[in-house]
Design a protein around this motif. Structure first.
Motif, PDB file in Angstrom:
ATOM      1  N   GLU A   3      33.014  23.204  38.834  1.00 34.53           N
ATOM      2  CA  GLU A   3      33.026  23.814  40.149  1.00 34.53           C
ATOM      3  C   GLU A   3      34.463  23.901  40.642  1.00 34.53           C
ATOM      4  N   MET A   4      34.656  24.815  41.604  1.00 37.36           N
ATOM      5  CA  MET A   4      35.984  25.033  42.144  1.00 37.36           C
ATOM      6  C   MET A   4      35.814  25.553  43.559  1.00 37.36           C
ATOM      7  N   TYR A   5      36.786  25.283  44.407  1.00 37.47           N
ATOM      8  CA  TYR A   5      36.727  25.791  45.767  1.00 37.47           C
ATOM      9  C   TYR A   5      37.582  27.045  45.884  1.00 37.47           C
ATOM     10  N   VAL A   6      36.965  28.109  46.397  1.00 35.84           N
ATOM     11  CA  VAL A   6      37.659  29.358  46.678  1.00 35.84           C
ATOM     12  C   VAL A   6      37.414  29.679  48.143  1.00 35.84           C
ATOM     13  N   GLN A  71      34.628  43.413  49.648  1.00 35.21           N
ATOM     14  CA  GLN A  71      34.770  41.979  49.932  1.00 35.21           C
ATOM     15  C   GLN A  71      34.643  41.174  48.648  1.00 35.21           C
ATOM     16  N   ALA A  72      33.714  41.571  47.781  1.00 37.44           N
ATOM     17  CA  ALA A  72      33.521  40.869  46.509  1.00 37.44           C
ATOM     18  C   ALA A  72      34.772  40.940  45.644  1.00 37.44           C
ATOM     19  N   ALA A  73      35.413  42.109  45.615  1.00 37.98           N
ATOM     20  CA  ALA A  73      36.629  42.267  44.813  1.00 37.98           C
ATOM     21  C   ALA A  73      37.760  41.402  45.371  1.00 37.98           C
ATOM     22  N   GLY A  74      37.809  41.257  46.689  1.00 34.85           N
ATOM     23  CA  GLY A  74      38.803  40.377  47.295  1.00 34.85           C
ATOM     24  C   GLY A  74      38.582  38.935  46.901  1.00 34.85           C
ATOM     25  N   TRP A  75      37.301  38.517  46.906  1.00 36.37           N
ATOM     26  CA  TRP A  75      36.956  37.157  46.469  1.00 36.37           C
ATOM     27  C   TRP A  75      37.333  36.956  45.008  1.00 36.37           C
ATOM     28  N   LEU A  76      37.064  37.960  44.184  1.00 37.59           N
ATOM     29  CA  LEU A  76      37.360  37.862  42.760  1.00 37.59           C
ATOM     30  C   LEU A  76      38.851  37.636  42.523  1.00 37.59           C
ATOM     31  N   ALA A  77      39.687  38.316  43.292  1.00 35.19           N
ATOM     32  CA  ALA A  77      41.130  38.145  43.150  1.00 35.19           C
ATOM     33  C   ALA A  77      41.525  36.692  43.432  1.00 35.19           C
ATOM     34  N   ASP A  78      40.899  36.078  44.432  1.00 35.71           N
ATOM     35  CA  ASP A  78      41.177  34.671  44.746  1.00 35.71           C
ATOM     36  C   ASP A  78      40.665  33.750  43.640  1.00 35.71           C
ATOM     37  N   PHE A  79      39.494  34.058  43.102  1.00 38.43           N
ATOM     38  CA  PHE A  79      38.895  33.259  42.028  1.00 38.43           C
ATOM     39  C   PHE A  79      39.784  33.274  40.793  1.00 38.43           C
ATOM     40  N   VAL A  80      40.252  34.447  40.421  1.00 33.61           N
ATOM     41  CA  VAL A  80      41.127  34.596  39.256  1.00 33.61           C
ATOM     42  C   VAL A  80      42.439  33.838  39.475  1.00 33.61           C
ATOM     43  N   LYS A  81      42.957  33.919  40.687  1.00 29.54           N
ATOM     44  CA  LYS A  81      44.212  33.224  41.008  1.00 29.54           C
ATOM     45  C   LYS A  81      44.039  31.719  40.900  1.00 29.54           C
ATOM     46  N   GLU A  82      42.904  31.207  41.404  1.00 27.23           N
ATOM     47  CA  GLU A  82      42.642  29.765  41.336  1.00 27.23           C
ATOM     48  C   GLU A  82      42.514  29.299  39.892  1.00 27.23           C
ATOM     49  N   LEU A  83      41.942  30.124  39.048  1.00 30.97           N
ATOM     50  CA  LEU A  83      41.795  29.776  37.624  1.00 30.97           C
ATOM     51  C   LEU A  83      43.115  29.893  36.861  1.00 30.97           C
ATOM     52  N   GLY A  84      44.056  30.612  37.435  1.00 28.15           N
ATOM     53  CA  GLY A  84      45.340  30.803  36.765  1.00 28.15           C
ATOM     54  C   GLY A  84      45.275  31.787  35.610  1.00 28.15           C
ATOM     55  N   LEU A  85      44.333  32.736  35.670  1.00 29.88           N
ATOM     56  CA  LEU A  85      44.206  33.716  34.591  1.00 29.88           C
ATOM     57  C   LEU A  85      45.320  34.748  34.683  1.00 29.88           C
TER      58      LEU A  85
END
Length: 254
Positions: A3-6, A71-85
């Motif tokens: 799990e991860m917090y976004v 909104q989903a695409a904005g969330w995805l950008a944050d998710f990818v950033k948190e993962l460091g991809l």
């Protein structure tokens, strides 16, 4: 599942965590979860690092479902950033495909290719579907599932798909379908310049084959794979064939 917090919301996701030259990030569709890609998880683990989140408001992930594909695409950008991809193939099924297209249109960093499954540049939702879910959810789901899958689908798989849909809150289904219905990027889709694999089934009662043909004809260099006798869920209906198609596409990127 890790799990991860976004944005202060807990997100559950599957991650092979295996170092590989390729990473594939899968996005599920409306009312779905990581469970949608269980066959790809089992069969592609040796080919690439796989990451499959439960989108917010779905399955074990917290927060509310998205109000829009944007909104989903904005969330995805944050998710990818948190993962460091830094570099990954973005694959999406149905609503997930719309999110992937939106992310590409936003020129989200790191996307090296797209895999768009049972989706389109526009996702018009039949009002009868929204009405059925809203007014008689439990009774309507079997009808909805029969509309999605082909007649050749086994009874066991049909039951599994119904169970998965019934496990998602009614409010989440409604939010997802509202977001899909409002999505329309037909006038912009041609600006995408990424290697793109488009996959559509001939027996899809939700997303007609012409939606995939439009993507393939308007995204430069896109390749369309038509899966005959397959409905809206080729990820589950024809997993062996689908994995072979994805693997060939990944190899073509080298």
């Amino acid at each position: 599942m890790p799990e991860m917090y976004v944005k202060d919301q807990v997100v559950y996701f599957k991650d092979t965590m295996k170092s590989s030259s390729r990473t594939i990030l899968f996005l599920h569709g409306a009312g779905g979860s990581h469970h949608t890609f269980r066959d790809q998880w089992a069969r592609l683990k040796g080919t690439a690092r796989l990451i499959i989140p439960d989108l917010p408001g779905h399955a074990r992930s917290g927060g509310a479902p998205f109000e829009s594909i944007s909104q989903a695409a904005g969330w995805l950008a944050d998710f990818v950033k948190e993962l460091g991809l830094k570099k990954f193939i973005l694959a999406g099924h149905s609503m997930g495909g719309a999110i992937a297209l939106e992310a590409a249109l936003n020129e989200m960093p790191g996307i090296e290719a797209l895999i768009i499954i049972s989706s389109g540049a526009k996702l018009k939702v039949d009002p009868d579907i929204v009405q059925g879910i809203k007014e008689r959810f439990n009774d309507f789901v079997p009808e909805f599932v029969d509309r999605m899958i082909s007649n050749e689908t086994s009874a066991d798989l049909r039951e599994d798909v119904m169970k998965n849909f019934l496990s998602t809150r009614l409010e989440t289904h409604l939010a997802d379908f509202r977001a899909c219905n409002d999505f329309d990027r037909m006038d912009r889709i041609g600006v995408i310049r990424l290697p793109t694999l488009v996959i559509n089934g001939t027996e899809d009662g939700l997303i007609p084959l012409k939606y995939g043909e439009y993507l393939a004809n308007n995204i430069s260099g896109a390749v369309l794979k038509v899966m005959h006798g397959t409905g809206h869920l080729p990820v589950l209906e024809r997993p062996t064939e689908l994995v072979a198609v994805i693997t060939a596409f990944i190899n073509s990127l080298d």
